[in-house]
Design a protein around this motif. Structure first.
Motif, PDB file in Angstrom:
ATOM      1  N   HIS A  68       0.662  -1.315  -0.071  1.00 48.10           N
ATOM      2  CA  HIS A  68       0.050   0.065   0.038  1.00 48.10           C
ATOM      3  C   HIS A  68       0.846   1.053   0.111  1.00 48.10           C
ATOM      4  N   PRO A  69       1.778   1.481  -1.099  1.00 43.41           N
ATOM      5  CA  PRO A  69       2.443   2.815  -0.856  1.00 43.41           C
ATOM      6  C   PRO A  69       1.533   4.052  -1.352  1.00 43.41           C
ATOM      7  N   ASP A  73      -3.846   2.382  -5.051  1.00 44.63           N
ATOM      8  CA  ASP A  73      -3.495   1.107  -5.187  1.00 44.63           C
ATOM      9  C   ASP A  73      -4.917   0.175  -5.337  1.00 44.63           C
ATOM     10  N   PRO A  74      -5.801   0.430  -4.601  1.00 41.59           N
ATOM     11  CA  PRO A  74      -6.753  -0.365  -4.634  1.00 41.59           C
ATOM     12  C   PRO A  74      -7.691   0.030  -6.176  1.00 41.59           C
ATOM     13  N   PRO A  75      -7.905   1.125  -6.608  1.00 41.32           N
ATOM     14  CA  PRO A  75      -8.358   1.306  -8.037  1.00 41.32           C
ATOM     15  C   PRO A  75      -7.417   0.533  -9.074  1.00 41.32           C
ATOM     16  N   GLU A 159      -0.258  -3.583   5.516  1.00 41.04           N
ATOM     17  CA  GLU A 159       0.227  -2.288   6.119  1.00 41.04           C
ATOM     18  C   GLU A 159      -0.518  -1.403   6.982  1.00 41.04           C
ATOM     19  N   GLY A 160      -1.656  -1.257   6.638  1.00 44.56           N
ATOM     20  CA  GLY A 160      -2.675  -0.476   7.418  1.00 44.56           C
ATOM     21  C   GLY A 160      -3.061   0.669   6.864  1.00 44.56           C
ATOM     22  N   ASN A 166       7.818   3.446  -2.887  1.00 40.91           N
ATOM     23  CA  ASN A 166       7.589   2.255  -3.794  1.00 40.91           C
ATOM     24  C   ASN A 166       8.220   0.880  -3.226  1.00 40.91           C
ATOM     25  N   GLU A 167       9.420   1.349  -2.623  1.00 41.75           N
ATOM     26  CA  GLU A 167      10.489   0.233  -2.201  1.00 41.75           C
ATOM     27  C   GLU A 167      10.602  -0.173  -0.638  1.00 41.75           C
ATOM     28  N   VAL A 168       9.559   0.345   0.005  1.00 46.32           N
ATOM     29  CA  VAL A 168       9.494   0.141   1.476  1.00 46.32           C
ATOM     30  C   VAL A 168       8.330  -0.606   2.036  1.00 46.32           C
TER      31      VAL A 168
END
Length: 456
Positions: A68-69, A73-75, A159-160, A166-168
């Motif tokens: 979930h950056p 994300d959901p779309p 992750e909430g 992008n990369e964590v």
């Protein structure tokens, strides 16, 4: 929010196929026009197709656990499932019955900042809300019921919250694993034999053309808006899509880091001077100073709500948010409109003060995953953009802006990566003997899978 509001009611999922059909058609255009996302790609689609086919055959119940950056994300995941996965499955000689869809679990706070219309659409797409800072029994019951009996698989972000990287991968919450075990328990109780799985999904955003020029311009604007510089810096002459020289890389990174240090010093002074927070200002690296600042900012909110600073930063943020909601959305006042004017005035005062204190928590929430060495350890345009956009978010908060569209940095495409699913059956015996350890072990395995999903 300057006035007291009625209590936050549960928004029941109410899937409507007509709303889904309309959203399915509009989504690709909406992603491109509103968020500059022009393509969604999937790696290892076979894993998702197999799981979905088994779900439709009544063999498997599964929950998609996605990185979930960003808020998009959901779309992007919906675009994959609604419009692309059926076609990819067809190419693999697999026929998925329409609709190919998911029950998303979402934060109850989303309709508060996105608006009632968004809340209505999310509900009509069959999504179900959860209040993260409290024991939400109604929300948990809805999730458990949908996981066992819903028409579609589940989807949630372990992750909430978004972390802007992008990369964590932020430390994930144990709720996803617990949902899986509860689903298995509930199936056994009613004599059903479906397998239960958690399906990790990585997500990363890439620019079609490296936006070096746009990033330089945005940095220049931030330097002036923040007070770091009085006038815009002389242009470095960067061009979008043209690889930087080593000296240009160093100069651009140096400007970003200098701005970050300035903003950090500005906020250290702010919290020391006006909120009496003891912070060792201007000493040490950014990576060591930032956690101290976040702790101080969060303490300001916690002290105002009499919330104890227990747990990690994310846990503390959720408790502060719930404490604020308790003062804004008043469950203890039945009919706000019938209150005496003086009583209503006091309720509004409490609500407006709670909203002000929430500002400190939102600031912390923005930077919860910032390490101070994200760009230095791997210099890419995406990592630099992640960091500059977080600085832009901070400056926007300091300017009093909210819910504004991020600055344009160019067209993007999205890489989704399906990882091998985690089977509840593999942890079931351990769960029978030691539930807490089984949930912990599965959560750790999910963390490692999501981290693996975003590696090159």
């Amino acid at each position: 929010m300057t006035q007291a509001q009625p209590s936050l009611e549960f928004i029941p999922p109410a899937y409507n196929p007509l709303v889904w059909q309309a959203a399915k058609r509009i989504l690709p255009l909406w992603l491109g026009y509103n968020h500059d996302i022009v393509d969604v790609k999937i790696d290892n689609s076979t894993e998702l197709i197999r799981l979905y086919e088994e779900f439709q055959q009544g063999k498997t119940r599964f929950m998609l656990a996605f990185r979930h950056p960003a808020v998009t994300d959901p779309p992007c995941i919906a675009q994959l499932f609604w419009n692309q996965l059926p076609q990819i499955a067809k190419q693999q000689d697999v026929k998925l019955k329409s609709p190919v869809h998911l029950h998303f679990i979402y934060d109850r706070g989303i309709p508060l900042w996105a608006g009632d219309k968004v809340g209505w659409i999310i509900s009509k797409l069959g999504s179900t809300p959860i209040r993260r800072g409290a024991l939400d029994r109604v929300g948990l019951r809805s999730i458990r019921d949908l996981f066992v009996n819903g028409d579609f698989p589940m989807a949630a972000a372990p992750e909430g919250a978004t972390n802007g990287h992008n990369e964590v991968v932020s430390p994930i919450e144990p709720g996803i694993a617990q949902f899986g075990f509860w689903c298995q328990e509930d199936l056994i109780k009613v004599g059903r034999e479906e397998a239960v799985a958690i399906a990790p999904l990585g997500i990363r955003y890439f620019y079609k053309t490296a936006p070096w020029q746009y990033l330089e311009q945005l940095l220049s604007n931030l330097e002036v808006d923040s007070g770091f510089k009085q006038t815009p810096a002389e242009t470095m002459g960067l061009t979008n899509g043209i690889t930087l020289s080593p000296s240009q890389e160093a100069d651009l990174y140096g400007r970003m880091y200098a701005l970050a240090e300035y903003l950090l010093s500005l906020m250290e002074e702010f919290y020391s001077k006006f909120y009496q927070q003891k912070i060792s200002t201007s000493e040490g690296e950014l990576s060591s100073r930032l956690p101290a600042l976040l702790d101080a900012a969060l303490k300001v909110a916690e002290q105002s709500f009499a919330v104890k600073p227990n747990g990690n930063i994310s846990d503390r943020c959720r408790r502060v948010e719930q404490a604020a909601w308790n003062r804004i959305y008043r469950e203890d006042l039945d009919k706000l409109t019938e209150l005496a004017p003086a009583v209503r005035g006091l309720a509004d005062l409490v609500a407006s003060e709670a909203e002000l204190r929430l500002w400190h928590m939102r600031l912390v929430e923005t930077f919860v995953s910032v390490t101070g060495h994200y760009v230095a350890e791997k210099y890419t345009v995406e990592r630099l953009a992640d960091t500059v956009l977080l600085l832009w978010k901070m400056v926007a908060k300091l300017k009093g802006e909210s819910n504004i569209k991020p600055p344009y940095l160019g067209k993007k495409w999205v890489q989704l990566t399906a990882m091998p699913s985690l089977q509840i059956a593999d942890y079931w015996e351990q769960y029978q003997n030691n539930r807490r350890q089984a949930v912990s072990d599965m959560t750790q395995d999910l963390q490692q899978s999501l981290e693996q999903s975003i590696l090159e």
